[in-house]
Design a protein around this motif. Structure first.
Motif, short mmCIF file in Angstrom:
data_model
loop_
_atom_site.label_atom_id
_atom_site.label_comp_id
_atom_site.label_asym_id
_atom_site.label_seq_id
_atom_site.Cartn_x
_atom_site.Cartn_y
_atom_site.Cartn_z
N MET A 137 -16.66 9.02 -19.67
CA MET A 137 -16.16 7.71 -19.37
C MET A 137 -14.64 7.78 -19.23
SD MET A 137 -16.42 4.14 -21.50
CE MET A 137 -18.15 3.99 -21.28
N ALA A 138 -14.13 7.21 -18.15
CA ALA A 138 -12.68 7.24 -17.89
C ALA A 138 -11.98 6.17 -18.71
CB ALA A 138 -12.43 7.01 -16.40
N SER A 139 -10.90 6.56 -19.35
CA SER A 139 -10.10 5.59 -20.10
C SER A 139 -9.24 4.79 -19.12
CB SER A 139 -9.21 6.31 -21.11
OG SER A 139 -8.22 7.05 -20.43
N ARG A 140 -8.62 3.76 -19.62
CA ARG A 140 -7.73 2.96 -18.77
C ARG A 140 -6.59 3.80 -18.22
NH1 ARG A 140 -6.97 -3.05 -21.32
NH2 ARG A 140 -9.14 -3.65 -21.09
N LYS A 141 -6.06 4.67 -19.06
CA LYS A 141 -4.96 5.53 -18.64
C LYS A 141 -5.42 6.49 -17.55
CE LYS A 141 -1.26 8.57 -20.11
NZ LYS A 141 -0.72 8.53 -18.80
N GLU A 142 -6.61 7.08 -17.73
CA GLU A 142 -7.14 7.99 -16.72
C GLU A 142 -7.36 7.25 -15.39
OE1 GLU A 142 -9.64 11.36 -19.13
OE2 GLU A 142 -10.55 9.35 -18.93
N MET A 143 -7.88 6.03 -15.47
CA MET A 143 -8.10 5.24 -14.26
C MET A 143 -6.77 4.94 -13.59
SD MET A 143 -10.24 3.68 -12.18
CE MET A 143 -11.79 3.37 -12.99
N ALA A 144 -5.78 4.51 -14.37
CA ALA A 144 -4.46 4.19 -13.82
C ALA A 144 -3.81 5.43 -13.21
CB ALA A 144 -3.57 3.59 -14.90
N ASP A 145 -3.90 6.55 -13.89
CA ASP A 145 -3.33 7.80 -13.37
C ASP A 145 -4.02 8.21 -12.08
OD1 ASP A 145 -1.57 7.89 -15.49
OD2 ASP A 145 -2.72 9.40 -16.62
N PHE A 146 -5.35 8.08 -12.04
CA PHE A 146 -6.09 8.43 -10.84
C PHE A 146 -5.67 7.54 -9.67
CE2 PHE A 146 -9.57 7.38 -7.97
CZ PHE A 146 -9.71 8.62 -7.36
N LEU A 147 -5.62 6.23 -9.90
CA LEU A 147 -5.26 5.31 -8.82
C LEU A 147 -3.84 5.58 -8.32
CD1 LEU A 147 -6.88 2.02 -10.12
CD2 LEU A 147 -7.67 3.49 -8.25
N GLN A 148 -2.95 5.88 -9.24
CA GLN A 148 -1.58 6.19 -8.84
C GLN A 148 -1.53 7.48 -8.01
OE1 GLN A 148 1.18 6.62 -12.06
NE2 GLN A 148 2.96 6.48 -10.71
N SER A 149 -2.37 8.44 -8.35
CA SER A 149 -2.35 9.72 -7.64
C SER A 149 -2.92 9.63 -6.23
CB SER A 149 -3.11 10.78 -8.44
OG SER A 149 -4.50 10.54 -8.39
N VAL A 150 -3.79 8.65 -5.96
CA VAL A 150 -4.42 8.57 -4.64
C VAL A 150 -3.87 7.45 -3.77
CG1 VAL A 150 -6.59 9.57 -5.44
CG2 VAL A 150 -6.34 7.10 -5.41
N GLU A 151 -3.02 6.60 -4.29
CA GLU A 151 -2.63 5.42 -3.53
C GLU A 151 -1.94 5.75 -2.21
OE1 GLU A 151 0.20 2.76 -5.33
OE2 GLU A 151 1.28 4.40 -6.24
N ARG A 152 -1.05 6.71 -2.18
CA ARG A 152 -0.30 7.03 -0.96
C ARG A 152 -1.22 7.65 0.10
NH1 ARG A 152 5.50 9.49 -1.59
NH2 ARG A 152 6.16 7.37 -1.22
N ARG A 153 -2.08 8.59 -0.32
CA ARG A 153 -3.00 9.21 0.63
C ARG A 153 -4.03 8.19 1.14
NH1 ARG A 153 -3.45 13.04 -3.53
NH2 ARG A 153 -5.64 12.51 -3.69
N ALA A 154 -4.49 7.34 0.26
CA ALA A 154 -5.46 6.32 0.66
C ALA A 154 -4.84 5.35 1.66
CB ALA A 154 -5.96 5.56 -0.57
N PHE A 155 -3.58 5.01 1.44
CA PHE A 155 -2.89 4.12 2.38
C PHE A 155 -2.81 4.78 3.75
CE2 PHE A 155 1.06 2.81 4.48
CZ PHE A 155 0.76 1.48 4.69
N LYS A 156 -2.46 6.06 3.80
CA LYS A 156 -2.38 6.76 5.08
C LYS A 156 -3.74 6.80 5.76
CE LYS A 156 1.82 8.24 5.86
NZ LYS A 156 2.53 7.99 7.08
N GLN A 157 -4.80 7.07 5.00
CA GLN A 157 -6.14 7.08 5.57
C GLN A 157 -6.47 5.73 6.19
OE1 GLN A 157 -8.30 8.86 2.04
NE2 GLN A 157 -9.65 9.41 3.71
N ALA A 158 -6.21 4.68 5.46
CA ALA A 158 -6.51 3.33 5.97
C ALA A 158 -5.63 3.00 7.17
CB ALA A 158 -6.32 2.31 4.86
N LEU A 159 -4.38 3.41 7.11
CA LEU A 159 -3.46 3.15 8.22
C LEU A 159 -3.92 3.86 9.48
CD1 LEU A 159 -0.86 1.81 9.18
CD2 LEU A 159 0.39 3.82 8.38
N TYR A 160 -4.36 5.11 9.35
CA TYR A 160 -4.89 5.83 10.52
C TYR A 160 -6.10 5.09 11.08
CZ TYR A 160 -2.11 9.97 9.32
OH TYR A 160 -1.11 10.83 9.04
N ALA A 161 -6.91 4.54 10.22
CA ALA A 161 -8.14 3.89 10.67
C ALA A 161 -7.90 2.54 11.32
CB ALA A 161 -9.10 3.74 9.49
N VAL A 162 -7.03 1.71 10.74
CA VAL A 162 -6.89 0.34 11.24
C VAL A 162 -5.61 0.10 12.03
CG1 VAL A 162 -8.35 -0.58 9.42
CG2 VAL A 162 -5.88 -0.57 9.10
#
Length: 188
Positions: A1-26
């Motif tokens: 089970m992911a803790s709040r900190k693990e979830m926050a760290d994960f989201l912070q680590s993927v936000e920039r790449r996810a934004f680029k993926q979405a930007l390429y798509a839309v």
């Protein structure tokens, strides 16, 4: 089970790449940002109990589904706008957008040789431009495999297709990108 900190760290680590993926798509920064935020909220709300190791695949699946939902909604919106535009008198609106973008400079880039930095930036822009020209499924497979680092099976799971399809999409994408970049003078 992911803790709040693990979830926050994960989201912070993927936000920039996810934004680029979405930007390429839309192809729109505001819509891309909305898609990423919506995907992050869905992950945090629905999968807070998931193990930390499963978060990358879950998030990619949510992100790709949110992008597909955006396309579906856009198609319906365009249909009704087209349908009703004949009923509304034409009017002039100034919807000019500023095409200039703010250049984000990473801290490690500022410490390198300016000529090297400029060359890397130009190649990066050429690659981003070439990626945006790929068909949707090829772009999705390419980004998941080579940008996100997912293996063929994980990419197939996220995309909802067979592993053979993932390999085909990736192969076509890399050949197309290589051709485009060679035409622009980038040697591989």
């Amino acid at each position: 089970m992911a803790s709040r900190k693990e979830m926050a760290d994960f989201l912070q680590s993927v936000e920039r790449r996810a934004f680029k993926q979405a930007l390429y798509a839309v192809q729109d920064e505001n819509n891309a940002l909305d898609i990423v935020q919506d995907s992050m909220m869905k992950l945090a709300d629905r999968y807070a109990h998931a193990p930390a190791a499963e978060l990358p695949l879950l998030f990619q699946r949510i992100l790709q589904n949110t992008i597909r939902d955006f396309y579906r909604r856009s198609k319906v919106r365009r249909f009704f706008i087209t349908l009703f535009s004949a009923l509304v008198p034409a009017r002039q609106e100034d919807e000019g957008l500023d095409p200039l973008e703010v250049l984000n400079v990473e801290s490690d880039e500022t410490q390198t040789n300016p000529e090297t930095w400029l060359a890397r930036k130009e190649v990066s822009q050429l690659i981003e431009g070439a990626i945006s020209l790929l068909p949707n499924r090829q772009r999705e497979a390419f980004l998941l495999r080579y940008w996100e680092g997912l293996d063929v099976a994980e990419t197939a799971e996220v995309m909802g297709c067979s592993q053979g399809s993932v390999k085909t999409h990736c192969s076509r994408a890399t050949h197309t990108l290589a051709t485009i970049l060679q035409q622009k003078g980038v040697t591989l």
